[in-house]
Write a protein that holds these residues in place. Structure first.
Motif, PDB file in Angstrom:
ATOM      1  N   MET A 172       0.850  -1.182   0.000  1.00 55.95           N
ATOM      2  CA  MET A 172       0.000   0.000   0.000  1.00 55.95           C
ATOM      3  C   MET A 172       0.893   1.242   0.000  1.00 55.95           C
ATOM      4  N   ARG A 173       0.281   2.398  -0.197  1.00 54.61           N
ATOM      5  CA  ARG A 173       1.059   3.639  -0.219  1.00 54.61           C
ATOM      6  C   ARG A 173       1.854   3.824   1.060  1.00 54.61           C
ATOM      7  N   ARG A 174       1.247   3.531   2.196  1.00 57.54           N
ATOM      8  CA  ARG A 174       1.955   3.707   3.461  1.00 57.54           C
ATOM      9  C   ARG A 174       3.157   2.759   3.569  1.00 57.54           C
TER      10      ARG A 174
ATOM     11  N   LEU B 189       9.124   2.064   3.337  1.00 58.80           N
ATOM     12  CA  LEU B 189      10.345   1.586   2.688  1.00 58.80           C
ATOM     13  C   LEU B 189      11.226   2.756   2.261  1.00 58.80           C
ATOM     14  N   ARG B 190      10.602   3.785   1.706  1.00 62.21           N
ATOM     15  CA  ARG B 190      11.362   4.950   1.249  1.00 62.21           C
ATOM     16  C   ARG B 190      12.049   5.646   2.428  1.00 62.21           C
TER      17      ARG B 190
ATOM     18  N   HIS C 267      18.297  -0.473  -3.492  1.00 62.04           N
ATOM     19  CA  HIS C 267      17.113  -0.327  -2.642  1.00 62.04           C
ATOM     20  C   HIS C 267      16.153   0.695  -3.253  1.00 62.04           C
ATOM     21  N   ALA C 268      16.697   1.805  -3.743  1.00 64.24           N
ATOM     22  CA  ALA C 268      15.852   2.832  -4.373  1.00 64.24           C
ATOM     23  C   ALA C 268      15.167   2.271  -5.620  1.00 64.24           C
ATOM     24  N   GLU C 269      15.871   1.452  -6.386  1.00 66.05           N
ATOM     25  CA  GLU C 269      15.274   0.848  -7.578  1.00 66.05           C
ATOM     26  C   GLU C 269      14.172  -0.139  -7.208  1.00 66.05           C
ATOM     27  N   MET C 270      14.347  -0.863  -6.119  1.00 67.15           N
ATOM     28  CA  MET C 270      13.305  -1.785  -5.652  1.00 67.15           C
ATOM     29  C   MET C 270      12.029  -1.021  -5.310  1.00 67.15           C
ATOM     30  N   ILE C 271      12.191   0.088  -4.620  1.00 63.66           N
ATOM     31  CA  ILE C 271      11.021   0.897  -4.253  1.00 63.66           C
ATOM     32  C   ILE C 271      10.303   1.389  -5.503  1.00 63.66           C
TER      33      ILE C 271
END
Length: 206
Positions: free
Chosen positions: A76-78, A83-84, A151-155
């Motif tokens: 979900m958005r949250r 994660l971010r 990690h940023a690419e996964m998000i």
């Protein structure tokens, strides 16, 4: 002599129950972090080997891509925001121990989003077992910047609802770390004291 004015020194055994210690050792033994002899005394931290390294990473490489579609479905958005936040804190951290804690939370959050509790439990156990290797990769081998970028690419893959991309990123992330560690492991002399300080040993003949 009293430890603090007005108080007498008390033996540790009088104030610390052995039950919590035994339970903690039992948990660490079940996770493969500690070796516990049959008699229950003389517990030692398990020494890592090249064979352990390869097996543990290969298990993660096999399993983590399988949860990608469930992660993208369940996020979900949250969850993406959480994660971010973890990824941003990792990127900003100047402390390896703090980065390690945040990294552990990042990956366990991914596992939880898949909503597959048995797989989550197994992957968390594998993640715990590879922590000494992860710290070596981050602290000694310069793997941190690449890990932060991945990690940023996964998000982004989760945000874009792209399970195939996420699965590929899981593999890329783990293969890069494994290969870097194996290369370093094989380059180190087995009697190098730094090797032992990092918790590694090789059972492969020289």
């Amino acid at each position: 002599m009293p430890l603090v004015a007005g108080f007498s020194a008390t033996p540790v055994t009088a104030i610390l129950s052995r039950s919590p210690v035994r339970e903690a050792l039992r948990i660490l033994t079940s996770e493969g972090i500690v070796n516990m002899p049959a008699g229950g005394s003389g517990a030692t931290v398990r020494t890592r080997s090249l064979e352990d390294l390869v097996e543990l990473y290969d298990l993660r490489i096999s399993l983590e891509p399988e949860i990608a579609k469930f992660v993208t479905q369940g996020a979900m958005r949250r969850d993406i925001d959480a994660l971010r936040t973890l990824a941003e804190k990792m990127a900003a951290s100047s402390s390896v121990p703090e980065w390690m804690r945040l990294n552990f939370d990042f990956h366990t959050t991914l596992y939880k989003l898949a909503n597959r509790p048995h797989t989550e439990h197994f992957l968390k156990n594998l993640l715990s077992l590879v922590q000494p290797y992860t710290q070596t990769n981050i602290e000694w081998l310069g793997g941190r910047n690449r890990a932060d970028d991945e990690h940023a690419e996964m998000i982004k893959a989760i945000t874009d609802d792209d399970p195939e991309k996420l699965a590929k990123l899981f593999v890329t992330h783990l293969v890069a770390a494994r290969d870097q560690l194996v290369e370093n492991f094989e380059a180190e002399d087995k009697d190098d004291p730094l090797l032992h300080l990092r918790g590694f040993t090789s059972t492969t003949p020289s």
